[in-house]
Design a protein around this motif. Sequence first.
Motif, PDB file in Angstrom:
ATOM      1  N   GLU A   1     -16.329  -5.135  -9.307  1.00 24.68           N
ATOM      2  CA  GLU A   1     -17.318  -4.437  -8.742  1.00 24.68           C
ATOM      3  C   GLU A   1     -17.297  -2.861  -9.314  1.00 24.68           C
ATOM      4  N   VAL A   2     -17.032  -2.651 -10.412  1.00 22.56           N
ATOM      5  CA  VAL A   2     -17.206  -1.218 -11.170  1.00 22.56           C
ATOM      6  C   VAL A   2     -18.511  -0.491 -11.007  1.00 22.56           C
ATOM      7  N   ALA A   3     -19.421  -1.163 -11.119  1.00 18.66           N
ATOM      8  CA  ALA A   3     -20.842  -0.460 -11.110  1.00 18.66           C
ATOM      9  C   ALA A   3     -21.134  -0.072  -9.636  1.00 18.66           C
ATOM     10  N   ARG A   4     -21.123  -0.897  -8.585  1.00 17.32           N
ATOM     11  CA  ARG A   4     -21.322  -0.797  -7.479  1.00 17.32           C
ATOM     12  C   ARG A   4     -20.470   0.377  -6.931  1.00 17.32           C
ATOM     13  N   VAL A   5     -19.172   0.434  -7.222  1.00 23.04           N
ATOM     14  CA  VAL A   5     -18.200   1.508  -6.574  1.00 23.04           C
ATOM     15  C   VAL A   5     -18.619   2.971  -7.265  1.00 23.04           C
ATOM     16  N   TRP A   6     -18.971   3.035  -8.571  1.00 26.41           N
ATOM     17  CA  TRP A   6     -19.441   4.054  -9.519  1.00 26.41           C
ATOM     18  C   TRP A   6     -20.629   4.552  -8.636  1.00 26.41           C
TER      19      TRP A   6
ATOM     20  N   GLY B   1     -12.856   6.786  -8.711  1.00 26.83           N
ATOM     21  CA  GLY B   1     -13.357   5.681  -7.976  1.00 26.83           C
ATOM     22  C   GLY B   1     -13.320   4.440  -8.978  1.00 26.83           C
ATOM     23  N   THR B   2     -13.513   4.449 -10.254  1.00 29.26           N
ATOM     24  CA  THR B   2     -13.628   3.197 -11.149  1.00 29.26           C
ATOM     25  C   THR B   2     -12.407   2.994 -11.843  1.00 29.26           C
ATOM     26  N   VAL B   3     -11.501   3.788 -12.270  1.00 31.18           N
ATOM     27  CA  VAL B   3     -10.251   3.514 -12.989  1.00 31.18           C
ATOM     28  C   VAL B   3      -9.521   2.588 -12.398  1.00 31.18           C
ATOM     29  N   PRO B   4      -9.028   2.721 -11.113  1.00 29.72           N
ATOM     30  CA  PRO B   4      -8.195   1.869 -10.447  1.00 29.72           C
ATOM     31  C   PRO B   4      -8.820   0.329 -10.590  1.00 29.72           C
TER      32      PRO B   4
ATOM     33  N   ALA C   1     -11.155   9.706  -4.214  1.00 28.12           N
ATOM     34  CA  ALA C   1     -12.011   8.592  -4.724  1.00 28.12           C
ATOM     35  C   ALA C   1     -10.800   7.605  -5.091  1.00 28.12           C
ATOM     36  N   VAL C   2      -9.751   8.014  -5.690  1.00 30.90           N
ATOM     37  CA  VAL C   2      -8.632   7.088  -6.036  1.00 30.90           C
ATOM     38  C   VAL C   2      -8.220   6.472  -4.953  1.00 30.90           C
ATOM     39  N   ALA C   3      -7.683   7.224  -4.083  1.00 29.80           N
ATOM     40  CA  ALA C   3      -7.111   6.610  -2.410  1.00 29.80           C
ATOM     41  C   ALA C   3      -8.186   5.598  -1.757  1.00 29.80           C
ATOM     42  N   VAL C   4      -9.427   5.994  -1.957  1.00 25.53           N
ATOM     43  CA  VAL C   4     -10.463   4.847  -1.086  1.00 25.53           C
ATOM     44  C   VAL C   4     -10.388   3.660  -2.004  1.00 25.53           C
ATOM     45  N   SER C   5     -10.314   3.775  -3.466  1.00 26.45           N
ATOM     46  CA  SER C   5     -10.422   2.529  -4.138  1.00 26.45           C
ATOM     47  C   SER C   5      -9.127   1.916  -4.132  1.00 26.45           C
ATOM     48  N   MET C   6      -7.902   2.543  -4.196  1.00 28.45           N
ATOM     49  CA  MET C   6      -6.794   1.735  -4.012  1.00 28.45           C
ATOM     50  C   MET C   6      -6.557   1.216  -2.477  1.00 28.45           C
ATOM     51  N   ARG C   7      -7.038   1.742  -1.349  1.00 30.01           N
ATOM     52  CA  ARG C   7      -7.189   1.125  -0.059  1.00 30.01           C
ATOM     53  C   ARG C   7      -7.913   0.039  -0.260  1.00 30.01           C
ATOM     54  N   GLU C   8      -9.178  -0.129  -0.670  1.00 31.07           N
ATOM     55  CA  GLU C   8     -10.071  -1.080  -0.603  1.00 31.07           C
ATOM     56  C   GLU C   8      -9.764  -2.180  -1.670  1.00 31.07           C
ATOM     57  N   LEU C   9      -8.869  -1.968  -2.533  1.00 31.73           N
ATOM     58  CA  LEU C   9      -8.211  -2.956  -3.344  1.00 31.73           C
ATOM     59  C   LEU C   9      -7.242  -3.781  -2.856  1.00 31.73           C
ATOM     60  N   SER C  10      -6.399  -3.057  -1.786  1.00 31.18           N
ATOM     61  CA  SER C  10      -5.366  -3.570  -1.079  1.00 31.18           C
ATOM     62  C   SER C  10      -5.732  -4.449  -0.132  1.00 31.18           C
ATOM     63  N   ILE C  11      -6.898  -4.036   0.721  1.00 33.56           N
ATOM     64  CA  ILE C  11      -7.253  -4.768   1.985  1.00 33.56           C
ATOM     65  C   ILE C  11      -8.498  -5.868   1.677  1.00 33.56           C
TER      66      ILE C  11
ATOM     67  N   THR D   1       0.758  -1.359   0.171  1.00 32.28           N
ATOM     68  CA  THR D   1      -0.064   0.111   0.048  1.00 32.28           C
ATOM     69  C   THR D   1       0.886   1.404   0.042  1.00 32.28           C
ATOM     70  N   GLU D   2       1.740   1.103   0.704  1.00 36.84           N
ATOM     71  CA  GLU D   2       2.862   2.390   0.940  1.00 36.84           C
ATOM     72  C   GLU D   2       3.567   2.604  -0.419  1.00 36.84           C
ATOM     73  N   ARG D   3       4.120   1.336  -1.167  1.00 39.31           N
ATOM     74  CA  ARG D   3       4.470   1.596  -2.655  1.00 39.31           C
ATOM     75  C   ARG D   3       3.659   2.180  -3.516  1.00 39.31           C
ATOM     76  N   GLU D   4       2.248   1.850  -3.362  1.00 37.24           N
ATOM     77  CA  GLU D   4       1.302   2.259  -4.492  1.00 37.24           C
ATOM     78  C   GLU D   4       0.911   3.724  -4.115  1.00 37.24           C
ATOM     79  N   MET D   5       0.945   4.181  -2.962  1.00 37.32           N
ATOM     80  CA  MET D   5       0.809   5.539  -2.529  1.00 37.32           C
ATOM     81  C   MET D   5       2.094   6.186  -3.117  1.00 37.32           C
ATOM     82  N   LEU D   6       3.032   5.886  -3.079  1.00 36.80           N
ATOM     83  CA  LEU D   6       4.397   6.614  -3.549  1.00 36.80           C
ATOM     84  C   LEU D   6       4.344   6.572  -5.059  1.00 36.80           C
TER      85      LEU D   6
END
Length: 453
Positions: A352-357, A408-411, A335-345, A258-263
């Motif tokens: 689940e693109v439609a639900r996130v959108w 939200g959806t691109v990640p 939105a990117v940060a939330v999607s990245m975190r939810e993907l990581s954990i 997660t840290e590497r992805e944020m960097l």
Amino acid sequence: MTIETDRRSWEELRELAATGDREGLDAAIGAMEPDEAVRAILRLEPEDQQALLTTLSPPEAADLIEDAPDEQAADLIEQLAPQDAAAIVTEMQSDEQADLIADLGSTEADAILGELQPEVATEVRAMADYDDDVAGGLMITEYLAVGEDVTVGATLDQLVTNAEDSDDHFSRYVYVLSGFGRLVGVAAASELAAAPRSKRMADVMVAPLFTGATTDLDELRDFFEAHPIAAVPVVDQRARLLGVTRRTAVLDAIAKRTEREMLRMRGIVGGDEVRSLPTRTRSRRRLSWLSINIVLNVIAASVIALYIDTLDQVIALAVFLPIISDMSGASGNQAVAVSMRELSIGLVKPYEVARVWLKEISVGLINGVALGVLIGLVATLWDGNPWLGVVVGVTLALNTLIAVSVGGTVPLMLKRFGVDPAVASGPILTTVTDICGFFLALSFASLLLVQLT
């Protein structure tokens, strides 16, 4: 800690190393917090680092190397003669040994492995071949495995001996092997303590859960979420025990990823960057990102060029274009940060693109209207023309919707197609929000040109 105190700490280490005072150096390092000790050694010149590591006892040096960031640990070990490096590597935990050897150049790695005991070198080579984010790359080999006919008493005695010999031994479970070396059972050490010492391990063991060496980080995370155990044995295709992957190692690996992805989202690519890295390396990594951004910014700027006549007549709009772009980008980055975190954990899956959108669009609608009204009022008060407020406010509201939709959806879509979302999401979001923001603002201004001039 003050700057002066910090400086004294690394100067003290340098002086102790220069005089060869191993006892004093071990004591000084032992009195420091791990991060303090690492910071101190990284402040020293290479020749002082080498003197420090060779003066320290190998166990203390190994602890210091294990606490250092991966790339800096490799740099520190590369400075040493192979026999000195091998003495330190021998004291490290098996997973740390493998990670370190994998980070070294092939020449340096081969030289160090050549100084290790043959069986240790073979084991380290095998573990170093695994990626960092699979079970084989996270496992350790400091565990206790016994045969089915071994008694509970003998097993408990061996657990005590292992604990006395090293703090690194994993002692929560004992793994039971068949005569052919296959994993057939597992027993918790806490339960063995209450079992009759004369009983065979085959009589007290339970069927084991296990995983393969190539099980990836996301699968390991899901496994530990489903099973409340501290570790999972790793086996080969013949069910032979290779090692043990601990829950804590998986959690640490997820945090590091997660840290590497944020960097990478912030333009730091090619590994973790710290300022002790060579200047050329740091520059090259950052330029690889910044060069791409030049192209993307030119694309966005071309939209403005198409409406240069409108902008000439409504010059006040130029003041608000950067605000629209920045505020929309900020919403999208949330939105990117939330999607990245939810993907990581593992809270969302790439499909689940439609639900996130739908979740993002509801937030974007509220925030877009609120921000649009606010910036519209500011524009009206600043210029005295309510139509400028309408153009700016509606543009920001619509562009916020676009930004959170993309962010939200691109990640998720990138992850689904095998593209690293941490690297690509930022540039895509920036380009889309800039182009759409400029296009919407200048298009509305063109339609309302009479009212704005």
